[in-house]
Design an enzyme around this catalytic site. Structure first.
Site, mmCIF file in Angstrom:
data_model
loop_
_atom_site.group_PDB
_atom_site.id
_atom_site.type_symbol
_atom_site.label_atom_id
_atom_site.label_comp_id
_atom_site.label_asym_id
_atom_site.label_seq_id
_atom_site.Cartn_x
_atom_site.Cartn_y
_atom_site.Cartn_z
ATOM 1 N N SER A 95 0.860 -1.186 0.000
ATOM 2 C CA SER A 95 0.000 0.000 0.000
ATOM 3 C C SER A 95 0.890 1.227 0.000
ATOM 4 C CB SER A 95 -0.913 0.002 1.229
ATOM 5 O OG SER A 95 -1.790 -1.097 1.196
ATOM 6 N N LYS A 170 -7.115 1.795 -2.573
ATOM 7 C CA LYS A 170 -6.689 1.335 -1.253
ATOM 8 C C LYS A 170 -6.677 2.485 -0.245
ATOM 9 C CE LYS A 170 -5.222 -1.097 2.138
ATOM 10 N NZ LYS A 170 -3.988 -1.885 2.229
ATOM 11 N N LYS A 238 0.604 5.454 8.073
ATOM 12 C CA LYS A 238 1.224 5.682 6.766
ATOM 13 C C LYS A 238 0.160 5.863 5.692
ATOM 14 C CE LYS A 238 2.149 2.217 4.444
ATOM 15 N NZ LYS A 238 1.486 1.359 3.439
#
Length: 293
Positions: A95, A170, A238
């Site tokens: 990701s 995502k 993140k």
């Protein structure tokens, strides 16, 4: 049987690679530390570098934490790019930044190879049960070639669009997950503080419109206090950083995403970077001076 490579054998990567081996494919493996014995015992082959994996495999899968890690795996010394030959395919399940993904794909395409970004959702449970959602960005032709392999690891495999669109999907997924975790945490905290049994409240809510995977799995973690990952808070931080930084570039305001990030930041400040992201509830508990369970 295909010759496949898999780089990044952590909580997610190990079971994903295991499904490919179980289906009869030959796997060449590389990871930061030692290749897990379970994969070697199942027939996988350990490689010393990412380059060796790319030299041996027709298709290389990558599952590492963040954008800089993917860049190093692909283009660092003894990286994948050095071992590729024309016609091979790179699949990145990490990701990472959608913008960087487009750049990486372009550089791999220049080598005469194909690229698919395929970030996943479903956590460790989904990886082990081969029920991951895999959100893909790439050409229809590349996706069609890879679909039978992706189906071995996921239960919902979708081509969203071109390179980078899988990563964009995502990021959107992680916004929804974070906000749902926050909502479930608030609801169970409210119920507990009011004197109700949060386990029974969760059970009752599972039969109504508030039902969700987050309530089912992470609500249970909140009640039972099982905060081992899972999916680490630092990784969700993140992902939300990608959401917020890209939103700023596009002139968007994501106020509740920012709130969720601050709650994760509070957990990290209390030593919780490696907690499962369901432990966001701990930040809410500190604010309310009350524990769910």
């Amino acid at each position: 049987m295909s010759k496949l490579g898999f780089i990044g054998l952590g909580i997610m990567g190990t079971p994903m690679a295991g499904h490919l081996i179980a289906a009869g494919h030959e796997l060449f493996l590389n990871t930061l530390n030692e290749v897990p014995a379970e994969l070697l015992d199942a027939g996988g082959t350990a490689c010393a570098t990412a380059r060796e994996v790319a030299e041996a495999a027709e298709i290389v899968f990558i599952m590492v934490p963040d954008t800089p890690h993917v860049e190093t795996v692909l283009f660092g010394e003894n990286g994948v790019a050095e071992g590729l030959s024309a016609g091979k395919i790179v699949v990145d399940h990490s990701s990472i930044s959608p913008i960087a993904t487009k750049e990486f794909a372009s550089r791999i395409n220049e080598l005469g190879c194909e690229y698919l970004d395929g970030p996943v959702s479903g956590g460790e449970v989904g990886a082990r049960n081969a029920t991951l959602s895999i959100m893909c960005g790439g050409s229809e032709e590349t996706f069609a070639k890879l679909k039978p392999l992706l189906d071995l690891m996921g239960g919902n495999v979708t081509l969203v669009g071109g390179n980078g669109d899988g990563q964009t999907c995502k990021v959107a997924n992680q916004i929804i997950v974070a906000l749902n975790i926050e909502a479930v945490g608030e609801a169970l905290l409210f119920a507990s503080k009011a004197g109700a049994d949060p386990a029974k409240v969760r059970e009752a809510l599972m039969g109504g419109f508030a039902s969700s995977k987050i309530l089912e799995i992470h609500g249970d973690r909140m009640v039972k206090r099982t905060f081992d990952p899972g999916f680490r808070i630092e990784l969700h931080q993140k992902d939300l950083n990608l959401a917020l930084s890209n939103a700023r570039q596009m002139g968007l305001s994501l106020p509740n995403t920012a709130t969720a990030q601050e709650l994760f930041n509070a957990c990290a400040a209390h030593g919780g970077s490696a907690w499962d992201h369901s432990a966001m509830v701990k930040a809410l508990e500190m604010l309310g001076n009350h524990d769910v369970a």
